[in-house]
Every structure is written in structure tokens, then in C-alpha cells.
Design a protein around this motif. Sequence first.
Motif, PDB file in Angstrom:
ATOM      1  N   GLU A 285     -27.254 -26.736 -22.742  1.00  0.00           N
ATOM      2  CA  GLU A 285     -27.487 -27.038 -21.190  1.00  0.00           C
ATOM      3  C   GLU A 285     -26.638 -28.848 -20.724  1.00  0.00           C
ATOM      4  O   GLU A 285     -26.059 -29.116 -19.867  1.00  0.00           O
ATOM      5  N   GLY A 286     -27.231 -29.635 -22.002  1.00  0.00           N
ATOM      6  CA  GLY A 286     -27.104 -30.646 -21.533  1.00  0.00           C
ATOM      7  C   GLY A 286     -25.882 -31.758 -22.525  1.00  0.00           C
ATOM      8  O   GLY A 286     -24.295 -30.958 -21.929  1.00  0.00           O
ATOM      9  N   THR A 287     -25.858 -32.605 -23.442  1.00  0.00           N
ATOM     10  CA  THR A 287     -24.346 -33.279 -23.985  1.00  0.00           C
ATOM     11  C   THR A 287     -23.508 -32.386 -24.520  1.00  0.00           C
ATOM     12  O   THR A 287     -22.373 -32.340 -24.033  1.00  0.00           O
ATOM     13  N   SER A 288     -23.958 -31.547 -25.024  1.00  0.00           N
ATOM     14  CA  SER A 288     -23.124 -30.193 -25.570  1.00  0.00           C
ATOM     15  C   SER A 288     -22.072 -29.084 -24.173  1.00  0.00           C
ATOM     16  O   SER A 288     -21.356 -28.389 -25.363  1.00  0.00           O
ATOM     17  N   SER A 289     -22.417 -29.296 -23.984  1.00  0.00           N
ATOM     18  CA  SER A 289     -21.539 -28.192 -22.678  1.00  0.00           C
ATOM     19  C   SER A 289     -20.508 -29.463 -21.813  1.00  0.00           C
ATOM     20  O   SER A 289     -19.984 -29.446 -20.556  1.00  0.00           O
ATOM     21  N   ARG A 290     -21.694 -31.165 -21.636  1.00  0.00           N
ATOM     22  CA  ARG A 290     -20.611 -32.396 -21.297  1.00  0.00           C
ATOM     23  C   ARG A 290     -20.163 -33.280 -21.747  1.00  0.00           C
ATOM     24  O   ARG A 290     -19.971 -34.175 -21.321  1.00  0.00           O
ATOM     25  N   SER A 291     -18.662 -32.849 -23.088  1.00  0.00           N
ATOM     26  CA  SER A 291     -18.177 -33.353 -23.857  1.00  0.00           C
ATOM     27  C   SER A 291     -16.937 -33.348 -23.245  1.00  0.00           C
ATOM     28  O   SER A 291     -16.521 -33.282 -21.967  1.00  0.00           O
ATOM     29  N   THR A 292     -16.133 -34.956 -23.352  1.00  0.00           N
ATOM     30  CA  THR A 292     -14.738 -34.919 -23.320  1.00  0.00           C
ATOM     31  C   THR A 292     -13.351 -33.362 -23.565  1.00  0.00           C
ATOM     32  O   THR A 292     -12.655 -33.514 -23.683  1.00  0.00           O
ATOM     33  N   LYS A 293     -14.532 -32.575 -24.863  1.00  0.00           N
ATOM     34  CA  LYS A 293     -13.443 -31.257 -25.064  1.00  0.00           C
ATOM     35  C   LYS A 293     -12.369 -31.888 -26.005  1.00  0.00           C
ATOM     36  O   LYS A 293     -11.370 -31.594 -26.305  1.00  0.00           O
ATOM     37  N   LEU A 294     -12.755 -32.810 -26.455  1.00  0.00           N
ATOM     38  CA  LEU A 294     -11.711 -33.692 -27.458  1.00  0.00           C
ATOM     39  C   LEU A 294     -13.011 -33.196 -29.468  1.00  0.00           C
ATOM     40  O   LEU A 294     -13.694 -33.649 -29.081  1.00  0.00           O
ATOM     41  N   VAL A 295     -11.552 -32.798 -29.921  1.00  0.00           N
ATOM     42  CA  VAL A 295     -12.044 -33.219 -31.455  1.00  0.00           C
ATOM     43  C   VAL A 295     -11.651 -34.212 -32.467  1.00  0.00           C
ATOM     44  O   VAL A 295     -10.521 -33.416 -32.163  1.00  0.00           O
ATOM     45  N   HIS A 296     -11.807 -35.021 -32.329  1.00  0.00           N
ATOM     46  CA  HIS A 296     -10.710 -36.187 -33.058  1.00  0.00           C
ATOM     47  C   HIS A 296     -11.584 -36.938 -34.543  1.00  0.00           C
ATOM     48  O   HIS A 296     -12.683 -36.893 -34.148  1.00  0.00           O
ATOM     49  N   GLY A 297     -11.168 -37.693 -34.975  1.00  0.00           N
ATOM     50  CA  GLY A 297     -11.148 -37.862 -36.021  1.00  0.00           C
ATOM     51  C   GLY A 297     -11.833 -39.682 -35.632  1.00  0.00           C
ATOM     52  O   GLY A 297     -12.755 -40.143 -36.863  1.00  0.00           O
ATOM     53  N   GLY A 298     -11.454 -39.813 -34.276  1.00  0.00           N
ATOM     54  CA  GLY A 298     -12.066 -41.438 -34.437  1.00  0.00           C
ATOM     55  C   GLY A 298     -10.962 -42.533 -34.689  1.00  0.00           C
ATOM     56  O   GLY A 298     -11.411 -43.412 -35.989  1.00  0.00           O
TER      57      GLY A 298
END
Length: 528
Positions: free
Chosen positions: A43-56
Amino acid sequence: MKTTEEQYDLVIIGGGATGAGTALDATLRGFKCLLLEKNDFAEGTSSRSTKLVHGGVRYLEAAVKKFDKSQFDLVREGLKERYRILHNAPHLAHAMTLVTPLYKWYEIPYIYIGLALYDLISGKRRLGKSRIVSKNEIMKIFPSVKKEGLAGGVRYFDGAFNDSRMAIALLQSAKKKGCVVRNYHEVLSFEHEAGKIKAVRVQDKINESQYLVRADCVINATGVFCDDIRRMDDPSVSPIVEASSGIHILVDKKFLPNEEGLMIPKTEDGRVLFMLPYLDKCLVGTTDEEAKAVDHPEVKEKDIEYLLRHMRKYFSIDIQKSDILSAWSGLRPLVTLKHTADTKELVREHYIEESKSGLITIAGGKWTSYRKMAEDVMDVVQKTRREKDFKKCQTKDFKLFGSETPLKITQEKIASMALETSVKEHLIQAYGTRALDVADFIKIYGAEKLHPAYPYLRAEVYYAVAHEFVETPLDFLVRRCNLGLIDTVATQTSLEVVTGILKEVFAWSDAKYVKKLHEAKQILDNSI
């Protein structure tokens, strides 16, 4: 309180990315595991990301500039985890190309060399080959990009995913393997024996009752709220996390009329700005600033204006506040460790601590590293608790719920159904091979949509109650079908229908129906 106490090897507090990943890892190792979440899962942070999976990429720049091997290793680890997410949940994660327009000619070779190194580190896990993009090509792909001073740009590859549905897939996978998962169950206190945590007192917020759970070990995976749990164990502890607020807005796809994303590496104050395709809309974000940890963070007017101002700055588009379909704020847990001079753990972006009473806290991190965080914290658990013969980590190649088998047969069967094309595509993307399970509910409840403009069906609500832990209207509308994240007005239009279905399934009284409807409307009025 229940007449009988429950007993587990491990209790995990927190049902976001880290908690869900840890529940799966622990269960696959052989732990008898219980996961507790005070609200809805993710409900919190984990559904409100930028929707990217990245290496950094930013870590890579730091690694090169400072000759910092630890930063370099962090990038390499992130790229491995990126590959695993795309490999283990292909219906929820996919490769995405991103273009960065550049307005200074000397930035083009500088950034391209960095991205070429990013590709090199990826090795066989590379998602595509980065390349320089000409001014004319950028203008062709993004006709509205500001042309004045445009020198060219670069194109690179990263991953994109559906974060809230990824969390549900993790929990469904853990449950299938024997884990007990409960949302709307809040930890009230710990009970200690000889200075060690031996039990957890829990409030069942659905049935308004309390019970006691005995556990050999307790893991605190509550993100921005982890210090609250730490103080519950020991009131004297110093904080280890700070909350950082990031907002996103959703606008019509016309503002990003293709499937490529845009990334502005440095805005006027050094932040990163993304414009990404998401569920047939354009997602814009994110800003970062200090914030307080609250369950439902509100979207601030100044943050919305910040995003709109930068969209006008980089694009020749007349975008107004009235164009915003949805806006939501998320809180990131940033590890601070101000109480210690030893900050070497911060290089990993996540931090693991064991208290004198045995409470293990894992803090920080990001979605891309959820699996590695779970592996690390469970390795700590096993090192200090050798009395049972548990397995090693099993999650590196573990296919998540909905991706256990190839999609081809499922796609063929769904394609043969008398459904709109958009509905068929949605079922495959949201449920993977489990779309056939949803199809069984469609046969019973029909194929009526919740809203004419979107592919989400009434039948999915019944499925989500039966198989996806839905307890409230916004559990489904925001975090299962994601309508609440992309169109607030359409969500409000669909709210009474969804609440009515839950009233039917759970046999709510008229008074409880009105209460649940009112609670959902209040949240929608402030933020999603």
C-alpha cells in the motif's frame, strides 16, 4: 485474544517489496513463516515507485569518478537483479528503451561512454545496445521535445514493471509454498523473555480482535516505519532511516505517443525526471525531498507545479493541471545511520541490524534489489540460528506466480475467448498464466467492465477477493487493477460497484458498506 497461541519459526512485519521477498525466500528455505501487514500489501512505497527496474547508472558515474570499486560492484549486482526480475516474472516485467535529449554537444560522448560501460557490465544480461541518437531522430520520436539548442541524445535500455502486482505475485508464491500472509494485521507490541523477543501481539483490524504469535525470530521489514518497530522493541534506539517523498503524475498518452521513455538526468536543482509509458498513459516523476512517514502521504501543489514546469521546459506542450488524470506520492526509506561513524554499509543501499533482543531490521534498498535484500537478511537469520537444518537461498531462478510455465498456451486460450482485445491483453499482462483462473470467474460473473474506457472487469473483483487478499475497495482499484493510479475520476466512478461486490462477498451490513465507501472516497480526495 485467541484461545490458542500460534507458533512460527519466523514472523515478518511488513508486506511491501522487502517483506514479500523475504517471506518467499524464508518459506523456500523451509521456515514456517508468517507475514503481517498493518494495511494492504504494497500500500505504501512498494506501489508508488517509478515502475523501473534498473542497475543504477548514477552509481556507475560515482564509481568511475571516485575509482570506487564498491559502487561498481553495486551496479553489477543491480544489473544481475534486474535480469532476474525480468526472467522470473516476464508477464509483469519487460525491457524498456529510454532516450535522453541533450543540449550540450560535449555531454553526448560523455554520457554515451557511461552507458556503453553500463552495457558492458551487464554482459549476457544486457537488454539492448546503447547508442547515440541524432537531433533529427529525437525530434521524429518525440515531436514535442524542445528543439532550440538540441544537440542530440542517447538511447539506452533498462527494465520496467508493475510494482504492486509484483508484490502480490511474490505473496501468492510464498503462500503456495506454505507461508501464512495477512494484511490488515497490525503488530501492537513484543513480549520478551530473558531479554529476547519471544512473542508478538497482533491486532486483527478486519475482525477487531487481538491474538498472540510466538516466534523464534522476528524480521522488521517495514520501510519508512522501521524505526517505529525498533522503538517498540527498545525505546532508546536512534533512528536509522529518513523518509524521502517522491510524487508522480499521470497524463494522457498523447504527451508521450510511443513506447519509449524519456529521462532528463539533471533538472534545474539536480533531480532526475522521467516520462514513461505506463498502462497506456504517460507517467511523469519524480521529485525527492524530506518528508514525514505517514500511511497516506498527500500530494503537494508545489510538487505538481514542479513537474508541470519541467514538462513545459523540456517539451513544446501546453500542459495544465487539468490534464492530470491522477497524482500520488510515495515515501522512500533512506538509510542514514547518523548514530554511527561506520557508514560503509550504506554503499549497499540497504542495512541489516540485529538488536539485543533478537529483532532483525532490514532498511533501505529499492525494488530492483528486493530479492538480494531478502537473501541477505535470511543469511543473517540462518547464521545466528543453526538449531534447524534449513536450505540455502532458492530464489535466484524461482518463477513467480503467473510465470511458472510458458505463456503460449495461456495466450492461445485467452485469444479464443469472446472478449475485447484490450481485455485479453490486460489479462495476460496482469495475471500471466493465471489469466485462465480469472477466465473461470468471467464464465461465472460475465465480462462486464467496471468502466467503459478501461479493460478491468467486475469478475476480476471476485477473483481478487478469492485469490489476491482483497479486503477493501481500494485494495482492488489501486493495487490489483491499478485504475486508481492512472485515473482518479474513473476510479471514483467505479468505486460504488466495487464496494457493492465486496458487500455481497463479505456480507457487510448497510452501515459497514457506507463506512467503507466513505473511507475510500476520503483517500481518493487526498491522494491515491
